[in-house]
Design a protein around this motif. Structure first.
Motif, PDB file in Angstrom:
ATOM      1  N   LEU A  62      23.377  -1.009  71.663  1.00 22.01           N
ATOM      2  CA  LEU A  62      21.978  -1.279  71.353  1.00 22.01           C
ATOM      3  C   LEU A  62      21.681   0.017  72.956  1.00 22.01           C
ATOM      4  O   LEU A  62      20.681   0.033  73.063  1.00 22.01           O
ATOM      5  CB  LEU A  62      22.296  -2.223  71.995  1.00 22.01           C
ATOM      6  N   GLY A  63      23.452  -0.497  73.910  1.00 25.10           N
ATOM      7  CA  GLY A  63      22.777   1.136  75.185  1.00 25.10           C
ATOM      8  C   GLY A  63      22.461   1.918  74.792  1.00 25.10           C
ATOM      9  O   GLY A  63      22.133   2.608  75.036  1.00 25.10           O
ATOM     10  N   GLY A  64      22.727   2.452  73.406  1.00 23.40           N
ATOM     11  CA  GLY A  64      22.405   4.096  72.629  1.00 23.40           C
ATOM     12  C   GLY A  64      21.434   4.097  72.488  1.00 23.40           C
ATOM     13  O   GLY A  64      20.534   5.186  73.155  1.00 23.40           O
ATOM     14  N   LEU A  65      20.810   3.261  71.877  1.00 22.47           N
ATOM     15  CA  LEU A  65      19.318   3.053  70.934  1.00 22.47           C
ATOM     16  C   LEU A  65      18.227   3.016  72.172  1.00 22.47           C
ATOM     17  O   LEU A  65      17.695   3.476  72.532  1.00 22.47           O
ATOM     18  CB  LEU A  65      19.226   1.685  70.176  1.00 22.47           C
ATOM     19  N   LEU A  66      19.018   2.303  73.671  1.00 23.52           N
ATOM     20  CA  LEU A  66      17.348   2.222  74.189  1.00 23.52           C
ATOM     21  C   LEU A  66      17.613   3.085  75.187  1.00 23.52           C
ATOM     22  O   LEU A  66      16.408   3.996  75.938  1.00 23.52           O
ATOM     23  CB  LEU A  66      18.045   1.040  75.248  1.00 23.52           C
ATOM     24  N   ALA A  67      18.755   4.448  75.447  1.00 23.69           N
ATOM     25  CA  ALA A  67      18.524   5.382  76.344  1.00 23.69           C
ATOM     26  C   ALA A  67      17.779   6.409  75.378  1.00 23.69           C
ATOM     27  O   ALA A  67      17.158   7.102  76.149  1.00 23.69           O
ATOM     28  CB  ALA A  67      20.371   5.826  76.564  1.00 23.69           C
TER      29      ALA A  67
ATOM     30  N   VAL B 146      16.883  -1.802  66.912  1.00 20.72           N
ATOM     31  CA  VAL B 146      17.185  -1.950  68.092  1.00 20.72           C
ATOM     32  C   VAL B 146      17.392  -3.825  67.976  1.00 20.72           C
ATOM     33  O   VAL B 146      18.075  -4.626  68.859  1.00 20.72           O
ATOM     34  CB  VAL B 146      15.751  -1.660  69.693  1.00 20.72           C
ATOM     35  N   PHE B 147      16.871  -4.918  67.275  1.00 19.26           N
ATOM     36  CA  PHE B 147      16.738  -5.950  67.036  1.00 19.26           C
ATOM     37  C   PHE B 147      18.096  -6.643  66.401  1.00 19.26           C
ATOM     38  O   PHE B 147      18.833  -7.474  67.222  1.00 19.26           O
ATOM     39  CB  PHE B 147      15.654  -6.614  66.356  1.00 19.26           C
ATOM     40  N   SER B 148      18.443  -6.176  65.757  1.00 15.93           N
ATOM     41  CA  SER B 148      19.633  -5.704  64.557  1.00 15.93           C
ATOM     42  C   SER B 148      20.743  -5.258  65.707  1.00 15.93           C
ATOM     43  O   SER B 148      21.847  -7.098  65.950  1.00 15.93           O
ATOM     44  CB  SER B 148      19.842  -5.487  63.639  1.00 15.93           C
TER      45      SER B 148
ATOM     46  N   LEU C 184      23.179  -8.727  67.040  1.00 12.94           N
ATOM     47  CA  LEU C 184      24.097  -8.832  66.925  1.00 12.94           C
ATOM     48  C   LEU C 184      25.727  -8.465  67.982  1.00 12.94           C
ATOM     49  O   LEU C 184      26.475  -9.397  68.310  1.00 12.94           O
ATOM     50  CB  LEU C 184      25.342  -7.559  66.180  1.00 12.94           C
ATOM     51  N   ALA C 185      25.401  -8.187  69.781  1.00 13.14           N
ATOM     52  CA  ALA C 185      26.014  -7.978  70.507  1.00 13.14           C
ATOM     53  C   ALA C 185      25.833  -9.492  70.985  1.00 13.14           C
ATOM     54  O   ALA C 185      26.996 -10.411  72.279  1.00 13.14           O
ATOM     55  CB  ALA C 185      25.158  -6.891  71.517  1.00 13.14           C
ATOM     56  N   ARG C 186      24.396  -9.875  70.841  1.00 18.24           N
ATOM     57  CA  ARG C 186      24.510 -11.398  71.311  1.00 18.24           C
ATOM     58  C   ARG C 186      25.527 -12.917  70.572  1.00 18.24           C
ATOM     59  O   ARG C 186      26.308 -12.932  71.213  1.00 18.24           O
ATOM     60  CB  ARG C 186      23.329 -12.087  71.202  1.00 18.24           C
TER      61      ARG C 186
ATOM     62  N   MET D  79       8.871   1.346  63.663  1.00 19.62           N
ATOM     63  CA  MET D  79       9.182   0.409  63.065  1.00 19.62           C
ATOM     64  C   MET D  79      11.331   0.262  63.060  1.00 19.62           C
ATOM     65  O   MET D  79      11.628  -0.677  63.300  1.00 19.62           O
ATOM     66  CB  MET D  79       8.274  -0.491  61.456  1.00 19.62           C
ATOM     67  N   VAL D  80      11.322   0.974  61.903  1.00 17.27           N
ATOM     68  CA  VAL D  80      12.972   1.242  61.733  1.00 17.27           C
ATOM     69  C   VAL D  80      13.611   1.203  63.074  1.00 17.27           C
ATOM     70  O   VAL D  80      14.509   0.079  63.394  1.00 17.27           O
ATOM     71  CB  VAL D  80      12.989   2.070  60.646  1.00 17.27           C
TER      72      VAL D  80
END
Length: 193
Positions: A163-168, A140-142, A146-148, A134-135
């Motif tokens: 965000l890219g790092g998180l997804l990777a 990812v959502f936050s 922020l990127a948006r 969940m965290v």
């Protein structure tokens, strides 16, 4: 051990170099220097606050992940692979934004990716595993939001790199878990024979 080394390299870069020298600057005329800073920007930081903030947030997760992988070389390769993914994500983001980041400095994208991987690979009690996932998705959502928002208001932080790092990192953790399950199944089938 690698987490401590990355922190020490960050300290040394702040002591011996101006941050602009180690940052990746978009449009730098020298291709060689752009290639060098593609890597130096991931281990240097813009200020002492930036360095301390990155490592006070990321170090516990990085240490956990390094111990979980049981391989320092794999951890360092993962750090740089995630860092490159976050860099590419920010570059793609820069092509669609009104306020493109002029440059990148800091290991935030790589650290966010390692945090995401550590949270997704956490193997403690089930309620804590659920909380960790969940965290991760909250992060990812936050960072997405922020990127948006940075599409319209310049903020000076490369949220798309986070965000890219998180997804990777999440992608790595899913691949790692699948690879681990495959090895366990083949071991179990050998034991049964």
């Amino acid at each position: 051990m690698a987490t401590l080394c990355l922190f020490i390299v960050g300290v040394l870069s702040l002591v011996f170099f101006e941050p602009i020298k180690t940052a990746y600057v978009h449009g730098d005329p020298s291709l060689v220097w752009r290639f060098v800073t593609l890597f130096t920007h991931m281990v240097s930081h813009g200020s002492w606050d930036h360095l301390i903030g990155n490592f006070s947030f990321g170090a516990p997760f990085m240490i956990y992940l390094e111990n979980k992988l049981k391989d320092t070389k794999k951890f360092v390769r993962l750090f740089f692979a995630i860092g490159l993914c976050s860099f590419l994500f920010q570059c793609i983001f820069n092509t669609i934004t009104f306020f493109p980041a002029m440059g990148l400095i800091g290991s935030s994208g790589a650290i966010f990716g390692l945090v995401g991987a550590a949270l997704m690979l956490y193997d403690g009690p089930k309620p804590l595993r659920i909380a960790a996932k969940m965290v991760t998705f909250l992060y990812v959502f936050s960072q997405f939001e922020l990127a948006r928002a940075s599409l319209y208001w310049p903020m000076g932080t490369a949220y798309a790199a986070h965000l890219g790092g998180l997804l990777a990192g999440i992608t790595f953790s899913l691949h790692h878990r699948r690879h681990l399950l495959h090895r366990l199944k083949s071991l179990a089938s050998r034991i049964r024979k």
